[in-house]
Design an enzyme around this catalytic site. Structure first.
Site, PDB file in Angstrom:
ATOM      1  N   ARG A 169       7.264   2.316  -0.712  1.00  0.00           N
ATOM      2  CA  ARG A 169       7.961   1.041  -0.457  1.00  0.00           C
ATOM      3  C   ARG A 169       7.329  -0.143  -1.218  1.00  0.00           C
ATOM      4  O   ARG A 169       7.394  -1.289  -0.762  1.00  0.00           O
ATOM      5  CB  ARG A 169       7.973   0.694   1.044  1.00  0.00           C
ATOM      6  CG  ARG A 169       8.777   1.611   1.896  1.00  0.00           C
ATOM      7  CD  ARG A 169      10.256   1.514   1.584  1.00  0.00           C
ATOM      8  NE  ARG A 169      11.063   2.250   2.537  1.00  0.00           N
ATOM      9  CZ  ARG A 169      11.353   3.553   2.467  1.00  0.00           C
ATOM     10  NH1 ARG A 169      10.902   4.272   1.467  1.00  0.00           N
ATOM     11  NH2 ARG A 169      12.109   4.139   3.379  1.00  0.00           N
ATOM     12  N   SER A 244      15.287   0.477   8.460  1.00  0.00           N
ATOM     13  CA  SER A 244      13.952   0.431   9.078  1.00  0.00           C
ATOM     14  C   SER A 244      13.436  -1.000   9.015  1.00  0.00           C
ATOM     15  O   SER A 244      13.393  -1.596   7.937  1.00  0.00           O
ATOM     16  CB  SER A 244      12.971   1.320   8.311  1.00  0.00           C
ATOM     17  OG  SER A 244      13.421   2.630   8.284  1.00  0.00           O
ATOM     18  N   GLU A 346       9.525  -4.579   6.852  1.00  0.00           N
ATOM     19  CA  GLU A 346      10.016  -4.148   5.537  1.00  0.00           C
ATOM     20  C   GLU A 346      10.937  -5.198   4.902  1.00  0.00           C
ATOM     21  O   GLU A 346      10.849  -5.439   3.697  1.00  0.00           O
ATOM     22  CB  GLU A 346      10.759  -2.811   5.712  1.00  0.00           C
ATOM     23  CG  GLU A 346      10.869  -2.030   4.434  1.00  0.00           C
ATOM     24  CD  GLU A 346      11.614  -0.713   4.617  1.00  0.00           C
ATOM     25  OE1 GLU A 346      10.953   0.292   4.882  1.00  0.00           O
ATOM     26  OE2 GLU A 346      12.849  -0.698   4.496  1.00  0.00           O
TER      27      GLU A 346
HETATM   28  N1  EPU Z   1      11.042   8.632  15.832  1.00  0.00           N
HETATM   29  C1  EPU Z   1      11.012   8.148  17.113  1.00  0.00           C
HETATM   30  N2  EPU Z   1      12.124   7.504  17.569  1.00  0.00           N
HETATM   31  C2  EPU Z   1      13.231   7.338  16.819  1.00  0.00           C
HETATM   32  C3  EPU Z   1      13.254   7.857  15.529  1.00  0.00           C
HETATM   33  C4  EPU Z   1      12.149   8.493  15.029  1.00  0.00           C
HETATM   34  O1  EPU Z   1      10.022   8.271  17.808  1.00  0.00           O
HETATM   35  O2  EPU Z   1      14.185   6.704  17.306  1.00  0.00           O
HETATM   36  C5  EPU Z   1       9.815   9.273  15.296  1.00  0.00           C
HETATM   37  C6  EPU Z   1       9.845  10.778  15.427  1.00  0.00           C
HETATM   38  O3  EPU Z   1       8.552  11.214  15.665  1.00  0.00           O
HETATM   39  C7  EPU Z   1      10.325  11.207  14.047  1.00  0.00           C
HETATM   40  C8  EPU Z   1       9.640  10.193  13.152  1.00  0.00           C
HETATM   41  O4  EPU Z   1       9.690   8.973  13.917  1.00  0.00           O
HETATM   42  O5  EPU Z   1       9.904  12.502  13.734  1.00  0.00           O
HETATM   43  C9  EPU Z   1      10.294   9.984  11.796  1.00  0.00           C
HETATM   44  O6  EPU Z   1      11.647   9.600  11.955  1.00  0.00           O
HETATM   45  P1  EPU Z   1      12.708   9.642  10.737  1.00  0.00           P
HETATM   46  O7  EPU Z   1      12.687  10.995  10.115  1.00  0.00           O
HETATM   47  O8  EPU Z   1      13.994   9.137  11.265  1.00  0.00           O
HETATM   48  O9  EPU Z   1      12.147   8.696   9.646  1.00  0.00           O
HETATM   49  P2  EPU Z   1      11.433   7.258   9.702  1.00  0.00           P
HETATM   50  O10 EPU Z   1      10.000   7.479   9.342  1.00  0.00           O
HETATM   51  O11 EPU Z   1      11.703   6.527  10.946  1.00  0.00           O
HETATM   52  C10 EPU Z   1      11.797   6.834   7.128  1.00  0.00           C
HETATM   53  C11 EPU Z   1      12.260   5.687   6.274  1.00  0.00           C
HETATM   54  C12 EPU Z   1      13.778   5.600   6.279  1.00  0.00           C
HETATM   55  C13 EPU Z   1      14.344   6.921   5.771  1.00  0.00           C
HETATM   56  C14 EPU Z   1      13.819   8.058   6.668  1.00  0.00           C
HETATM   57  C15 EPU Z   1      14.232   9.428   6.183  1.00  0.00           C
HETATM   58  C16 EPU Z   1      10.494   4.036   6.353  1.00  0.00           C
HETATM   59  C17 EPU Z   1      10.042   2.729   6.910  1.00  0.00           C
HETATM   60  N3  EPU Z   1      11.694   4.449   6.754  1.00  0.00           N
HETATM   61  O12 EPU Z   1      12.164   6.517   8.479  1.00  0.00           O
HETATM   62  O13 EPU Z   1      14.155   4.566   5.374  1.00  0.00           O
HETATM   63  O14 EPU Z   1      15.761   6.915   5.768  1.00  0.00           O
HETATM   64  O15 EPU Z   1      12.372   8.040   6.677  1.00  0.00           O
HETATM   65  O16 EPU Z   1      13.517   9.780   5.053  1.00  0.00           O
HETATM   66  O17 EPU Z   1       9.774   4.650   5.568  1.00  0.00           O
HETATM   67  C18 EPU Z   1      14.603   2.205   5.354  1.00  0.00           C
HETATM   68  O18 EPU Z   1      13.557   2.089   4.706  1.00  0.00           O
HETATM   69  O19 EPU Z   1      15.318   1.217   5.657  1.00  0.00           O
HETATM   70  C19 EPU Z   1      14.996   3.527   5.797  1.00  0.00           C
HETATM   71  C20 EPU Z   1      16.064   3.730   6.564  1.00  0.00           C
END
Ligand code: EPU
Length: 358
Positions: A169, A244, A346
């Site tokens: 990012r 995010s 972000e």
């Molecule tokens: N989780 C929760 N609650 C939730 C959702 C997720 O506890 O409501 C926890 C779970 O442990 C889950 C982990 O968070 O395993 C990861 O969740 P997810 O795979 O949805 O990914 P994220 O880390 O929350 C990141 C990016 C997203 C991208 C997804 C998929 C960042 C800040 N965000 O989200 O990017 O789509 O991975 O690769 O790195 C964005 O930057 O706007 C964005 C949407």
């Protein structure tokens, strides 16, 4: 050549953001060529106005007071393809192209390299700035170069991938050289008839050992995004967000071990993590938020967390920017108190005085 600009006054910025929040831009202009961009910058300089460059509005929170300067909306459009060799193409997209239209174009033409980035709102120009990434792929993996207008030296320049300082990012465009460059066009190196990148667990599970087509991968990513409430081009209050809201914190392994012990002692359950390199791990901000006491769908006034994903702060109908900020501050405070971790937002904050976003 003289350029005639249509500069508008007092334009509501809310409609130009995915949050659907924000006050008025004192001056607003959409530029469709580099000459128009240069003319707009000269106008701002002569009137001593601050400038804000608007892309797709998917990663900004605009203050309720709006922006007392000139907002320049990037309207440069076009996509062109050049063959590097029989298996590799260089695809150049102008900064104002919708990112997801670009991804669709690549998938339709069987060009591999951006398929996991399907469904991300915003414009092509935003992808190098925050090194957009999702489902195991990052823009920096395919970007060859970024053509920019350098506001300091007042010239068009091409910056190669290795000079962009890409990290999670992060790039020079949102850190060391923030506000210096305006992205004009981006060139991506993609593989003709290549295989999709299937490394993200949800995608792997879905296809088992089979290698899907690019189209199947795109469809799967769009479905996962929708299920997680991250395909913010769709309607509904959950979609009125910037995706995010916080970055996933990267912390040292020592801090991680300490936090892990405390979370277990306090009965929060297993803290998930991804190894970044030898010394560092990335932990999900969504998990921290939920375990600090904010469930999906949590509301504070008209601001809330998406009902599908706790990392997406959203405008649940008529929210003011100040309500989103209040929610952000409460979450940051509680996560800090419970886990000792500082969350970093972000999105960019536009039109706020520094004091109000501290
Ligand atoms: N989780 C929760 N609650 C939730 C959702 C997720 O506890 O409501 C926890 C779970 O442990 C889950 C982990 O968070 O395993 C990861 O969740 P997810 O795979 O949805 O990914 P994220 O880390 O929350 C990141 C990016 C997203 C991208 C997804 C998929 C960042 C800040 N965000 O989200 O990017 O789509 O991975 O690769 O790195 C964005 O930057 O706007 C964005 C949407």
């Amino acid at each position: 050549m003289t350029v005639k600009l249509e500069i508008q006054k007092n334009i509501s910025l809310a409609d130009f953001t995915t949050f659907k929040i924000g006050g008025l831009a004192r001056f607003f202009v959409e530029v469709k060529s580099i000459d128009e961009l240069i003319a707009a910058l000269s106008f701002a300089a002569s009137e001593k106005l601050p400038v804000f460059v608007l892309g797709g509005g998917s990663n900004i929170l605009v203050s309720d007071q709006g922006f007392i300067g000139l907002v320049i909306k990037i309207g440069l459009s076009g996509i062109s393809v050049e063959e590097e060799d029989r298996s590799v193409v260089l695809v150049t997209a102008e900064a104002g192209e919708e990112w997801d239209n670009f991804v669709e174009f690549c998938v339709e033409n069987d060009f591999a390299g951006v398929e996991c980035l399907s469904g991300i709102p915003g414009l092509v120009g935003g992808t190098p700035i925050q090194n957009v990434g999702a489902y195991g792929q990052e823009a920096s993996e395919s970007i060859v170069s970024v053509q920019v207008f350098d506001r300091r030296d007042k010239e068009v320049e091409t910056i190669r991938n290795s000079e962009c300082g890409f990290e999670y990012r992060k790039s020079i465009f949102n850190t060391t050289e923030k506000d210096r460059y305006i992205v004009l066009r981006v060139t991506y190196r993609l593989k003709r008839a290549g295989t999709p990148k299937i490394v993200y667990a949800d995608l792997k599970d879905r296809f088992n050992d089979r290698i899907p087509t690019l189209r199947e991968t795109r469809e799967a990513v769009l479905e996962i995004r929708e299920k997680k409430g991250m395909r913010v081009r769709q309607g509904g209050f959950d979609a009125q967000s910037a995706g995010s809201f916080f970055k996933n914190p990267i912390i040292s392994k020592e801090s991680f071990e300490k936090i892990r012990v405390t979370t277990e002692v306090n009965g929060f359950g297993n803290l998930p993590f991804y190894v970044v390199n030898d010394g560092y791990v990335k932990i999900p901000a969504a998990w921290l938020i939920e375990n600090a006491g904010f469930a999906k769908g949590f509301r504070m006034g008209n601001a809330g967390l998406s009902t599908k994903h706790s990392l997406a702060l959203s405008n649940q109908g008529g929210a003011a920017a100040s309500e989103i900020l209040d929610l952000k501050n409460v979450i940051e405070k509680q996560v800090k108190e419970k886990f000792g971790i500082e969350l970093t937002p972000e999105p960019n904050f536009v039109g706020f005085t520094d004091a109000s976003i501290d």
